[in-house]
Design a protein around this motif. Structure first.
Motif, PDB file in Angstrom:
ATOM      1  N   ASN A   1      -0.802  -4.501  -8.307  1.00 51.67           N
ATOM      2  CA  ASN A   1      -1.088  -5.336  -7.129  1.00 51.67           C
ATOM      3  C   ASN A   1      -0.429  -4.742  -5.895  1.00 51.67           C
ATOM      4  OD1 ASN A   1      -2.419  -7.803  -8.487  1.00 51.67           O
ATOM      5  ND2 ASN A   1      -0.556  -7.469  -9.669  1.00 51.67           N
ATOM      6  N   PRO A   2      -0.868  -3.527  -5.488  1.00 50.52           N
ATOM      7  CA  PRO A   2      -0.217  -2.896  -4.348  1.00 50.52           C
ATOM      8  C   PRO A   2      -0.458  -3.699  -3.067  1.00 50.52           C
ATOM      9  CG  PRO A   2      -2.201  -1.705  -4.970  1.00 50.52           C
ATOM     10  CD  PRO A   2      -2.008  -2.764  -6.004  1.00 50.52           C
ATOM     11  N   PRO A   3       0.469  -3.622  -2.106  1.00 51.16           N
ATOM     12  CA  PRO A   3       0.267  -4.337  -0.843  1.00 51.16           C
ATOM     13  C   PRO A   3      -1.031  -3.873  -0.202  1.00 51.16           C
ATOM     14  CG  PRO A   3       2.357  -3.141  -0.861  1.00 51.16           C
ATOM     15  CD  PRO A   3       1.652  -2.800  -2.115  1.00 51.16           C
ATOM     16  N   GLU A   4      -1.794  -4.778   0.312  1.00 49.57           N
ATOM     17  CA  GLU A   4      -3.139  -4.453   0.764  1.00 49.57           C
ATOM     18  C   GLU A   4      -3.443  -5.153   2.077  1.00 49.57           C
ATOM     19  OE1 GLU A   4      -6.276  -2.274   0.344  1.00 49.57           O
ATOM     20  OE2 GLU A   4      -5.138  -2.542  -1.507  1.00 49.57           O
ATOM     21  N   ASN A   5      -3.638  -4.406   3.127  1.00 53.48           N
ATOM     22  CA  ASN A   5      -4.154  -4.970   4.387  1.00 53.48           C
ATOM     23  C   ASN A   5      -3.524  -6.300   4.784  1.00 53.48           C
ATOM     24  OD1 ASN A   5      -5.959  -2.884   4.668  1.00 53.48           O
ATOM     25  ND2 ASN A   5      -7.580  -3.942   3.546  1.00 53.48           N
ATOM     26  N   GLY A   6      -2.225  -6.417   4.654  1.00 55.05           N
ATOM     27  CA  GLY A   6      -1.563  -7.650   5.086  1.00 55.05           C
ATOM     28  C   GLY A   6      -1.704  -8.796   4.109  1.00 55.05           C
ATOM     29  N   ALA A   7      -2.242  -8.532   2.909  1.00 55.83           N
ATOM     30  CA  ALA A   7      -2.395  -9.612   1.929  1.00 55.83           C
ATOM     31  C   ALA A   7      -1.023 -10.063   1.428  1.00 55.83           C
ATOM     32  CB  ALA A   7      -3.232  -9.135   0.748  1.00 55.83           C
ATOM     33  N   THR A   8      -0.949 -11.294   0.969  1.00 57.82           N
ATOM     34  CA  THR A   8       0.298 -11.798   0.394  1.00 57.82           C
ATOM     35  C   THR A   8       0.626 -10.993  -0.862  1.00 57.82           C
ATOM     36  OG1 THR A   8      -0.239 -13.992   1.214  1.00 57.82           O
ATOM     37  CG2 THR A   8       1.463 -13.865  -0.494  1.00 57.82           C
ATOM     38  N   GLU A   9       1.855 -10.564  -0.965  1.00 64.57           N
ATOM     39  CA  GLU A   9       2.250  -9.738  -2.109  1.00 64.57           C
ATOM     40  C   GLU A   9       2.456 -10.604  -3.362  1.00 64.57           C
ATOM     41  OE1 GLU A   9       4.448  -5.911  -1.312  1.00 64.57           O
ATOM     42  OE2 GLU A   9       5.414  -7.248   0.121  1.00 64.57           O
ATOM     43  N   SER A  10       2.390  -9.939  -4.498  1.00 64.37           N
ATOM     44  CA  SER A  10       2.520 -10.643  -5.770  1.00 64.37           C
ATOM     45  C   SER A  10       3.989 -10.724  -6.184  1.00 64.37           C
ATOM     46  CB  SER A  10       1.726  -9.901  -6.840  1.00 64.37           C
ATOM     47  OG  SER A  10       2.225  -8.586  -6.934  1.00 64.37           O
ATOM     48  N   SER A  11       4.248 -11.566  -7.176  1.00 65.17           N
ATOM     49  CA  SER A  11       5.572 -11.613  -7.792  1.00 65.17           C
ATOM     50  C   SER A  11       5.377 -11.962  -9.260  1.00 65.17           C
ATOM     51  CB  SER A  11       6.454 -12.646  -7.084  1.00 65.17           C
ATOM     52  OG  SER A  11       7.780 -12.586  -7.579  1.00 65.17           O
ATOM     53  N   VAL A  12       6.437 -11.814 -10.053  1.00 69.68           N
ATOM     54  CA  VAL A  12       6.306 -12.012 -11.499  1.00 69.68           C
ATOM     55  C   VAL A  12       5.925 -13.457 -11.848  1.00 69.68           C
ATOM     56  CG1 VAL A  12       7.802 -10.123 -12.200  1.00 69.68           C
ATOM     57  CG2 VAL A  12       8.812 -12.322 -11.649  1.00 69.68           C
ATOM     58  N   LEU A  13       5.144 -13.597 -12.898  1.00 71.09           N
ATOM     59  CA  LEU A  13       4.696 -14.916 -13.360  1.00 71.09           C
ATOM     60  C   LEU A  13       5.857 -15.726 -13.931  1.00 71.09           C
ATOM     61  CD1 LEU A  13       2.298 -16.848 -14.227  1.00 71.09           C
ATOM     62  CD2 LEU A  13       2.287 -15.591 -16.383  1.00 71.09           C
ATOM     63  N   GLY A  14       6.716 -15.065 -14.682  1.00 72.65           N
ATOM     64  CA  GLY A  14       7.822 -15.778 -15.332  1.00 72.65           C
ATOM     65  C   GLY A  14       7.315 -16.561 -16.528  1.00 72.65           C
TER      66      GLY A  14
END
Ligand SMILES: [Fe+2]
Length: 331
Positions: free
Chosen positions: A110-123
Protein backbone atom coordinates in the motif's frame (compact mmCIF):
# COMPACT_ATOMS: atom_id res chain seq x y z
CA UNK A 1 -2.99 -42.13 8.25
CA UNK A 2 -1.90 -43.11 4.70
CA UNK A 3 1.03 -45.51 4.68
CA UNK A 4 0.40 -46.88 8.15
CA UNK A 5 -2.22 -49.46 7.27
CA UNK A 6 0.12 -51.64 5.23
CA UNK A 7 3.18 -50.80 7.33
CA UNK A 8 4.99 -48.89 4.58
CA UNK A 9 5.93 -45.21 4.45
CA UNK A 10 4.61 -43.47 1.33
CA UNK A 11 6.90 -41.43 -0.94
CA UNK A 12 5.38 -38.35 -2.59
CA UNK A 13 5.93 -39.79 -6.08
CA UNK A 14 8.32 -37.14 -7.42
CA UNK A 15 11.35 -38.78 -9.11
CA UNK A 16 14.97 -37.75 -8.42
CA UNK A 17 15.93 -34.49 -10.21
CA UNK A 18 16.90 -34.73 -13.88
CA UNK A 19 20.35 -33.32 -13.14
CA UNK A 20 23.42 -34.42 -11.19
CA UNK A 21 24.12 -32.91 -7.78
CA UNK A 22 27.46 -33.15 -5.97
CA UNK A 23 27.32 -34.77 -2.52
CA UNK A 24 26.41 -32.01 -0.04
CA UNK A 25 29.48 -32.44 2.16
CA UNK A 26 30.53 -28.80 2.61
CA UNK A 27 28.65 -25.56 3.40
CA UNK A 28 29.09 -24.21 -0.12
CA UNK A 29 27.79 -27.36 -1.78
CA UNK A 30 24.76 -27.48 0.55
CA UNK A 31 23.76 -23.97 -0.50
CA UNK A 32 24.57 -24.59 -4.18
CA UNK A 33 22.51 -27.79 -4.22
CA UNK A 34 19.61 -26.09 -2.52
CA UNK A 35 19.74 -23.36 -5.17
CA UNK A 36 19.90 -25.92 -7.96
CA UNK A 37 16.86 -27.72 -6.52
CA UNK A 38 14.80 -24.52 -6.67
CA UNK A 39 14.84 -24.96 -10.46
CA UNK A 40 12.32 -27.76 -9.98
CA UNK A 41 9.67 -25.34 -8.65
CA UNK A 42 7.20 -25.01 -11.52
CA UNK A 43 5.58 -21.72 -10.53
CA UNK A 44 7.65 -18.63 -11.47
CA UNK A 45 6.67 -16.55 -8.49
CA UNK A 46 7.17 -19.37 -5.99
CA UNK A 47 10.57 -20.16 -7.49
CA UNK A 48 11.56 -16.50 -7.21
CA UNK A 49 10.43 -16.34 -3.56
CA UNK A 50 12.18 -19.60 -2.71
CA UNK A 51 15.49 -18.59 -4.28
CA UNK A 52 15.49 -15.32 -2.35
CA UNK A 53 14.53 -17.07 0.87
CA UNK A 54 17.34 -19.60 0.47
CA UNK A 55 19.84 -16.85 -0.37
CA UNK A 56 19.01 -14.82 2.74
CA UNK A 57 18.51 -17.72 5.13
CA UNK A 58 21.73 -19.50 4.18
CA UNK A 59 23.66 -16.21 4.27
CA UNK A 60 22.31 -15.55 7.75
CA UNK A 61 23.49 -18.93 9.04
CA UNK A 62 26.86 -18.50 7.36
CA UNK A 63 27.49 -14.88 8.35
CA UNK A 64 26.51 -15.40 11.97
CA UNK A 65 28.20 -18.82 12.31
CA UNK A 66 24.95 -19.84 13.97
CA UNK A 67 25.62 -22.34 16.73
CA UNK A 68 23.74 -25.62 17.11
CA UNK A 69 22.48 -24.41 20.49
CA UNK A 70 21.17 -21.16 18.98
CA UNK A 71 19.34 -23.00 16.19
CA UNK A 72 17.90 -25.44 18.72
CA UNK A 73 16.68 -22.51 20.83
CA UNK A 74 15.13 -20.91 17.73
CA UNK A 75 13.25 -24.10 16.85
CA UNK A 76 12.01 -24.38 20.45
CA UNK A 77 10.89 -20.72 20.36
CA UNK A 78 8.98 -21.15 17.07
CA UNK A 79 7.40 -24.33 18.44
CA UNK A 80 6.15 -22.36 21.45
CA UNK A 81 4.80 -19.65 19.14
CA UNK A 82 2.78 -22.29 17.28
CA UNK A 83 1.59 -23.93 20.48
CA UNK A 84 0.40 -20.56 21.84
CA UNK A 85 -1.96 -20.05 18.88
CA UNK A 86 -5.66 -20.74 19.49
CA UNK A 87 -8.77 -19.92 17.43
CA UNK A 88 -8.80 -16.46 19.06
CA UNK A 89 -5.07 -15.87 19.62
CA UNK A 90 -2.55 -15.62 16.78
CA UNK A 91 0.97 -15.53 18.21
CA UNK A 92 2.57 -15.82 14.73
CA UNK A 93 0.89 -12.58 13.64
CA UNK A 94 2.16 -10.99 16.83
CA UNK A 95 5.67 -12.23 16.05
CA UNK A 96 5.43 -10.86 12.51
CA UNK A 97 4.13 -7.57 14.00
CA UNK A 98 6.95 -7.07 16.54
CA UNK A 99 9.61 -7.94 13.95
CA UNK A 100 8.25 -5.21 11.67
CA UNK A 101 7.32 -7.73 8.96
CA UNK A 102 3.57 -7.03 9.04
CA UNK A 103 4.22 -3.30 8.70
CA UNK A 104 6.73 -3.89 5.92
CA UNK A 105 4.36 -6.10 3.91
CA UNK A 106 1.64 -3.51 4.43
CA UNK A 107 3.91 -0.63 3.37
CA UNK A 108 5.03 -2.43 0.22
CA UNK A 109 1.51 -3.39 -0.76
CA UNK A 110 0.00 0.00 0.00
CA UNK A 111 2.55 2.60 -1.10
CA UNK A 112 1.64 6.27 -0.56
CA UNK A 113 -0.30 7.37 -3.59
CA UNK A 114 -1.26 10.84 -4.81
CA UNK A 115 -2.07 12.19 -1.36
CA UNK A 116 -4.20 9.18 -0.42
CA UNK A 117 -4.57 8.30 3.25
CA UNK A 118 -1.80 5.90 4.21
CA UNK A 119 -2.45 2.43 5.58
CA UNK A 120 -1.61 1.00 8.98
CA UNK A 121 -1.58 -2.50 10.47
CA UNK A 122 -4.91 -4.25 11.04
CA UNK A 123 -3.93 -5.64 14.44
CA UNK A 124 -5.61 -8.62 16.09
CA UNK A 125 -8.71 -6.92 17.50
CA UNK A 126 -10.92 -6.50 14.43
CA UNK A 127 -14.18 -8.46 14.67
CA UNK A 128 -16.93 -9.16 12.15
CA UNK A 129 -19.76 -8.27 14.52
CA UNK A 130 -19.51 -4.46 14.73
CA UNK A 131 -23.02 -2.98 14.90
CA UNK A 132 -24.35 -0.62 12.21
CA UNK A 133 -24.58 2.92 13.52
CA UNK A 134 -26.11 5.95 11.81
CA UNK A 135 -24.01 8.99 11.01
CA UNK A 136 -23.73 11.05 14.19
CA UNK A 137 -24.43 8.11 16.52
CA UNK A 138 -22.12 6.56 19.11
CA UNK A 139 -19.93 3.47 18.78
CA UNK A 140 -19.26 3.39 22.54
CA UNK A 141 -21.59 2.80 25.43
CA UNK A 142 -21.77 5.46 28.15
CA UNK A 143 -18.90 5.46 30.67
CA UNK A 144 -16.30 3.92 28.37
CA UNK A 145 -13.98 6.92 28.43
CA UNK A 146 -13.44 10.58 27.62
CA UNK A 147 -15.79 11.76 24.87
CA UNK A 148 -14.39 12.08 21.35
CA UNK A 149 -16.19 13.06 18.16
CA UNK A 150 -14.70 11.80 14.89
CA UNK A 151 -15.67 13.40 11.59
CA UNK A 152 -14.48 13.85 8.04
CA UNK A 153 -15.26 13.05 4.44
CA UNK A 154 -14.39 10.06 2.29
CA UNK A 155 -12.89 11.40 -0.93
CA UNK A 156 -11.19 10.10 -4.04
CA UNK A 157 -7.61 11.25 -4.76
CA UNK A 158 -9.04 13.89 -7.14
CA UNK A 159 -11.23 15.33 -4.35
CA UNK A 160 -14.50 13.77 -5.53
CA UNK A 161 -16.69 12.84 -2.54
CA UNK A 162 -17.38 9.10 -2.23
CA UNK A 163 -20.95 8.50 -1.02
CA UNK A 164 -22.03 5.37 0.83
CA UNK A 165 -18.47 4.25 1.64
CA UNK A 166 -18.41 1.73 4.49
CA UNK A 167 -16.46 3.05 7.47
CA UNK A 168 -15.67 0.37 10.00
CA UNK A 169 -14.03 1.58 13.21
CA UNK A 170 -12.85 0.09 16.51
CA UNK A 171 -10.83 1.22 19.52
CA UNK A 172 -9.91 0.61 23.13
CA UNK A 173 -11.87 1.97 26.04
CA UNK A 174 -10.24 4.16 28.71
CA UNK A 175 -8.77 1.04 30.38
CA UNK A 176 -6.77 0.17 27.27
CA UNK A 177 -8.91 -2.88 26.50
CA UNK A 178 -10.83 -3.87 23.39
CA UNK A 179 -14.27 -5.28 24.10
CA UNK A 180 -13.07 -8.77 23.09
CA UNK A 181 -10.60 -8.74 25.99
CA UNK A 182 -13.41 -8.78 28.55
CA UNK A 183 -14.59 -12.26 29.46
CA UNK A 184 -17.95 -10.68 30.28
CA UNK A 185 -18.45 -9.36 26.70
CA UNK A 186 -22.08 -9.93 25.74
CA UNK A 187 -22.14 -7.54 22.77
CA UNK A 188 -19.74 -5.42 20.72
CA UNK A 189 -18.65 -2.09 22.20
CA UNK A 190 -16.29 0.67 21.07
CA UNK A 191 -16.73 -0.54 17.52
CA UNK A 192 -19.20 0.24 14.75
CA UNK A 193 -19.92 0.39 11.05
CA UNK A 194 -21.35 3.45 9.32
CA UNK A 195 -21.64 4.88 5.82
CA UNK A 196 -20.63 8.19 4.30
CA UNK A 197 -23.53 10.37 3.15
CA UNK A 198 -24.13 11.77 -0.34
CA UNK A 199 -21.34 14.36 0.15
CA UNK A 200 -18.92 11.80 1.54
CA UNK A 201 -19.36 13.02 5.13
CA UNK A 202 -19.19 10.70 8.11
CA UNK A 203 -19.18 11.38 11.84
CA UNK A 204 -19.60 9.45 15.07
CA UNK A 205 -19.25 9.66 18.82
CA UNK A 206 -16.48 7.59 20.38
CA UNK A 207 -14.08 7.77 23.31
CA UNK A 208 -10.44 8.84 23.42
CA UNK A 209 -8.47 5.59 23.01
CA UNK A 210 -5.47 4.94 25.28
CA UNK A 211 -2.07 3.31 24.83
CA UNK A 212 -2.07 -0.42 25.58
CA UNK A 213 0.32 -3.35 25.83
CA UNK A 214 0.18 -6.11 23.23
CA UNK A 215 -0.12 -9.58 24.83
CA UNK A 216 2.97 -10.14 26.98
CA UNK A 217 2.19 -13.56 28.45
CA UNK A 218 3.47 -15.71 25.56
CA UNK A 219 6.75 -16.38 23.71
CA UNK A 220 6.56 -13.05 21.84
CA UNK A 221 6.26 -11.26 25.18
CA UNK A 222 9.30 -13.19 26.43
CA UNK A 223 11.18 -12.25 23.26
CA UNK A 224 10.51 -8.53 23.79
CA UNK A 225 11.62 -8.78 27.42
CA UNK A 226 14.77 -10.60 26.37
CA UNK A 227 15.72 -8.00 23.77
CA UNK A 228 14.93 -5.00 25.96
CA UNK A 229 11.86 -3.70 24.15
CA UNK A 230 8.57 -2.50 25.64
CA UNK A 231 5.32 -4.04 24.41
CA UNK A 232 3.25 -0.85 24.17
CA UNK A 233 1.26 0.57 21.29
CA UNK A 234 0.49 4.31 21.28
CA UNK A 235 -3.21 5.14 21.49
CA UNK A 236 -5.02 4.87 18.20
CA UNK A 237 -8.37 4.62 16.47
CA UNK A 238 -8.70 1.83 13.88
CA UNK A 239 -10.56 2.43 10.61
CA UNK A 240 -11.28 0.24 7.63
CA UNK A 241 -12.88 1.94 4.65
CA UNK A 242 -14.38 0.26 1.62
CA UNK A 243 -16.11 1.65 -1.47
CA UNK A 244 -16.75 -0.06 -4.82
CA UNK A 245 -13.99 0.71 -7.34
CA UNK A 246 -11.50 1.84 -4.68
CA UNK A 247 -8.65 0.07 -2.94
CA UNK A 248 -9.80 -1.03 0.50
CA UNK A 249 -8.01 0.98 3.17
CA UNK A 250 -7.06 -0.38 6.58
CA UNK A 251 -5.59 2.36 8.68
CA UNK A 252 -5.49 4.01 12.09
CA UNK A 253 -5.21 7.53 13.42
CA UNK A 254 -2.69 8.21 16.17
CA UNK A 255 -3.36 11.23 18.42
CA UNK A 256 -0.22 13.33 18.81
CA UNK A 257 1.68 13.50 22.08
CA UNK A 258 1.65 9.79 22.96
CA UNK A 259 4.77 8.54 24.75
CA UNK A 260 5.02 5.52 22.41
CA UNK A 261 4.42 7.18 19.03
CA UNK A 262 7.99 6.69 17.82
CA UNK A 263 8.49 3.23 19.29
CA UNK A 264 5.17 1.51 18.56
CA UNK A 265 5.79 -2.18 19.33
CA UNK A 266 4.26 -3.17 15.97
CA UNK A 267 5.56 -0.30 13.76
CA UNK A 268 2.07 0.91 12.80
CA UNK A 269 2.60 4.68 13.07
CA UNK A 270 3.17 6.87 10.02
CA UNK A 271 3.73 10.61 10.28
CA UNK A 272 0.71 11.36 8.09
CA UNK A 273 -1.53 9.33 10.41
CA UNK A 274 -0.69 11.34 13.53
CA UNK A 275 -3.68 13.56 14.31
CA UNK A 276 -4.44 16.46 16.58
CA UNK A 277 -7.36 16.17 18.97
CA UNK A 278 -9.00 19.54 19.58
CA UNK A 279 -10.54 20.13 22.98
CA UNK A 280 -14.03 21.59 22.62
CA UNK A 281 -15.45 23.12 25.81
CA UNK A 282 -18.95 24.21 24.90
CA UNK A 283 -22.06 22.71 26.45
CA UNK A 284 -24.35 23.58 23.52
CA UNK A 285 -21.87 22.04 21.08
CA UNK A 286 -21.58 18.89 23.23
CA UNK A 287 -25.41 18.49 23.26
CA UNK A 288 -25.57 19.20 19.51
CA UNK A 289 -23.09 16.35 18.93
CA UNK A 290 -25.25 14.07 21.07
CA UNK A 291 -23.00 13.74 24.14
CA UNK A 292 -25.34 13.27 27.11
CA UNK A 293 -23.18 14.83 29.86
CA UNK A 294 -20.76 17.68 30.57
CA UNK A 295 -19.53 20.44 28.34
CA UNK A 296 -16.21 19.05 27.02
CA UNK A 297 -15.17 16.62 24.32
CA UNK A 298 -12.26 15.98 21.98
CA UNK A 299 -12.72 16.51 18.26
CA UNK A 300 -10.85 14.50 15.63
CA UNK A 301 -11.34 15.90 12.14
CA UNK A 302 -9.72 14.08 9.26
CA UNK A 303 -10.72 13.30 5.67
CA UNK A 304 -10.03 9.85 4.28
CA UNK A 305 -8.67 9.75 0.74
CA UNK A 306 -9.07 6.51 -1.24
CA UNK A 307 -7.22 5.38 -4.37
CA UNK A 308 -9.17 4.06 -7.38
CA UNK A 309 -8.49 0.33 -7.78
CA UNK A 310 -7.00 0.54 -11.29
CA UNK A 311 -4.55 3.25 -10.24
CA UNK A 312 -3.49 1.23 -7.17
CA UNK A 313 -2.97 -1.96 -9.20
CA UNK A 314 -0.84 -0.15 -11.77
CA UNK A 315 1.36 1.47 -9.10
CA UNK A 316 1.88 -1.83 -7.26
CA UNK A 317 2.87 -3.66 -10.48
CA UNK A 318 5.45 -1.00 -11.35
CA UNK A 319 6.96 -1.05 -7.86
CA UNK A 320 7.08 -4.88 -7.72
CA UNK A 321 8.88 -5.01 -11.06
CA UNK A 322 11.41 -2.41 -9.95
CA UNK A 323 12.02 -4.29 -6.67
CA UNK A 324 12.50 -7.62 -8.50
CA UNK A 325 15.22 -6.02 -10.64
CA UNK A 326 17.11 -5.13 -7.48
CA UNK A 327 16.50 -8.46 -5.74
CA UNK A 328 19.36 -10.54 -4.37
CA UNK A 329 18.76 -13.32 -6.89
CA UNK A 330 17.00 -13.34 -10.19
CA UNK A 331 14.69 -15.96 -11.63
FE1 LIG B 1 -5.23 -1.48 18.17
Amino acid sequence: MAGHDDGKAVANGIPPPPFQLPTPDSPDVITANMFKLTELTPDDRKRFLLRNLVAHLHSFVRETSLTTAEWDQTIKFLTRVGQTCTPIRQEFILLSDVLGVSALVDAINNPPENGATESSVLGPFFTEDAPDVANGDSIASEGKGEYMYVEGRVLSVDGTPIPNATVETWETDANGFYDTQYTTRDRPDCRGRLHSDQDGHFGYRAVVPVAYPIPGDGPVGDLLLGIGRHNMRPNHLHLMIEAPGYRKLTTAFYPEGDLYLESDAVFGVKKSLVVKLQTIKDEAEARKRGFPKGDTFKLLQRDIILVPEDLAAKAFKEKAEAAAKNAAVSL
